[in-house]
Write an enzyme that holds these catalytic residues in place. Structure first.
Site, PDB file in Angstrom:
ATOM      1  N   LYS A   1    -104.810 -52.617  29.809  1.00  0.00           N
ATOM      2  CA  LYS A   1    -103.992 -53.554  30.491  1.00  0.00           C
ATOM      3  C   LYS A   1    -102.423 -53.420  30.294  1.00  0.00           C
ATOM      4  CE  LYS A   1    -107.789 -56.733  29.709  1.00  0.00           C
ATOM      5  NZ  LYS A   1    -108.445 -56.674  28.347  1.00  0.00           N
TER       6      LYS A   1
ATOM      7  N   TYR B   1    -103.719 -54.730  22.292  1.00  0.00           N
ATOM      8  CA  TYR B   1    -104.955 -54.700  21.147  1.00  0.00           C
ATOM      9  C   TYR B   1    -104.710 -53.955  20.115  1.00  0.00           C
ATOM     10  CZ  TYR B   1    -107.682 -57.446  24.695  1.00  0.00           C
ATOM     11  OH  TYR B   1    -108.045 -58.287  25.554  1.00  0.00           O
TER      12      TYR B   1
ATOM     13  N   HIS C   1    -102.076 -57.553  32.660  1.00  0.00           N
ATOM     14  CA  HIS C   1    -102.485 -58.496  31.501  1.00  0.00           C
ATOM     15  C   HIS C   1    -102.511 -60.081  31.704  1.00  0.00           C
ATOM     16  CE1 HIS C   1    -104.105 -58.344  27.124  1.00  0.00           C
ATOM     17  NE2 HIS C   1    -104.778 -59.591  27.648  1.00  0.00           N
TER      18      HIS C   1
ATOM     19  N   ASP D   1    -113.662 -52.581  27.428  1.00  0.00           N
ATOM     20  CA  ASP D   1    -112.605 -53.312  27.672  1.00  0.00           C
ATOM     21  C   ASP D   1    -111.489 -53.360  26.643  1.00  0.00           C
ATOM     22  OD1 ASP D   1    -111.160 -55.453  29.783  1.00  0.00           O
ATOM     23  OD2 ASP D   1    -111.118 -56.224  27.802  1.00  0.00           O
TER      24      ASP D   1
END
Ligand SMILES: NC(=O)c1ccc[n+]([C@@H]2O[C@H](COP(=O)([O-])OP(=O)(O)OC[C@H]3O[C@@H](n4cnc5c(N)ncnc54)[C@H](OP(=O)(O)O)[C@@H]3O)[C@@H](O)[C@H]2O)c1
Length: 369
Positions: A130, A101, A163, A96
């Site tokens: 996302k 990120y 997200h 994930d």
């Protein structure tokens, strides 16, 4: 691009009984045995294995345990690559991540290297990314996805999520804030953003589409969208023994939407996101006591608890021992009494706090679920 549904060797019948109450619900499936009745015996849930998958409402399958990859900004990106490789070696097949990120180059390298050394094929890996909130404008959805695909050097992503329901100001700044440090919002109709997500699935760039951090009202908005082509396959939300999301879980099950739980271990306690005074989940004495009974750690009990509830569990670790430990959760079974004791720990405690305006109409956490 043709998608080959993942074939698993596990013999899994079912997990949480109520998961099967609705006609189109996510099911834990194996290669040869499926049932619509829930687990009646310990034997059935013992059949959960590291290869178990849940069938999504679009027919694709999601592995029940995934490696989380969100880390505080001061953690070197080299660690995420090593962690993803260690996880694949340990048997994880689900990773994930998210555009925000900023680790997708490293994750793409890790996946490529494990494919190159013949540990896995691309179709064995289930990769989630996302859509970041500055890309909610429908014409920007594919732009954000393309950036992830390019960083990853992949030609498709298995699961792509909105997200957050809250939109942020479109522009180069990924974290747009004013001079007082307050977020700058820009809201788009989530149904139009969703329609652009559907187009990405139809173009074969993503296999499945879903949402994250949505409350039931926001899910309902998408489900009731005129001309809806694809339902969200999942809602990824914070979910652990202190925030067990029982109402949202029940709602999602009733709509055939899988619940993917993050912060299972109580989060990384990043000081930017988490109140340092909040209780440390893995120090909970009930988790410890139950773990001692099975010679398991509090982390393993926390993972197993959600797996037995029919939740897809994300657990982040960049520590090789923890990575191995967190997947060693398929050789024991929590009893109904254990589950009840763990249910009793719920206190609606949310670790992740993005410090967004709670008066924003799309702020998801004002509603009860
Ligand atoms: N959709 C969203 O908005 C959202 C929000 C939050 C998270 N997520 C996703 O969910 C994933 C998991 O959530 P999370 O990262 O917040 O945290 P988490 O998985 O709840 O916890 C991670 C923390 O637990 C530690 N840990 C891991 N295994 C352990 C073990 N066996 N024993 C002791 N400590 C252990 C990790 O340290 P070590 O690394 O040192 O092991 C890390 O500090 C994220 O990484 C991300 O992929 C999504």
């Amino acid at each position: 691009m043709e998608y080959e549904p993942r074939v698993r060797s596990a013999t899994v019948e079912s997990v949480a009984a109520s998961l099967f109450d609705a006609p189109d619900v996510p099911q834990v499936v194996g290669t040869h045995s499926r049932t619509r009745s829930g687990p009646k015996s310990a034997r059935e849930t013992m059949a959960l294995t590291k290869d178990s998958v849940i069938k999504l409402n679009d027919g694709n399958q999601i592995p029940v345990l995934g490696l989380g990859t969100l880390a505080p900004h001061n953690v070197p990106k080299t660690q995420v690559k090593a962690a993803a490789k260690a996880a694949i070696e340990a048997g994880y097949r689900h990773i994930d991540s998210a555009f925000i990120y900023e680790n997708e180059v490293e994750l793409g390298e890790a996946i490529a290297e494990k494919i190159a050394d013949n540990t896995v094929k691309r179709k064995d890996i289930f990769y989630t990314s996302k859509l970041w909130s500055t890309f909610h404008s429908p014409e920007l959805v594919k732009t954000c996805l393309d950036k992830s695909l390019k960083a990853l050097k992949l030609d498709y992503i298995d699961l792509y999520l909105i997200h957050m329901p809250i939109g942020l100001k479109v522009g180069d700044a990924l974290l747009p804030k004013d001079d007082k440090g307050k977020w700058i919002y820009q809201q788009f109709d989530l149904r139009e953003t969703w329609q652009a997500m559907e187009a990405c699935k139809d173009a074969g760039l993503v296999k499945s589409i879903g949402v994250s951090n949505f409350n039931h009202r926001q899910l309902e908005l998408i489900l009731n969208k005129p001309g809806l082509k694809h339902k969200p396959v999942c809602n990824q939300v914070e979910c652990h023994v202190y925030l067990n999301q029982s109402k949202l879980l029940e709602y999602c099950k009733s709509k055939g939407i899988a619940l993917v739980g993050c912060c299972t271990l109580g989060s990384s306690r990043d000081e930017k996101l988490t109140d340092p005074k909040s209780p440390v989940l893995l120090q909970d004495p009930v988790l410890k006591k139950i773990g001692d009974k099975y010679k398991k750690t509090p982390a393993q009990v926390a993972v197993r608890y959600n797996l037995q509830r029919g939740i897809v569990v994300l657990a982040k670790s960049f520590n090789p021992e923890h990575i191995k430990q967190n997947i060693q959760v398929f050789d024991f079974q929590l009893t109904p009494e254990d589950m009840k004791a763990l249910d009793g720990l719920n206190k609606n405690l949310r670790y992740m706090d993005l410090k967004m305006d709670t008066k924003n109409p799309e702020y998801p956490f004002n509603d009860e679920f």
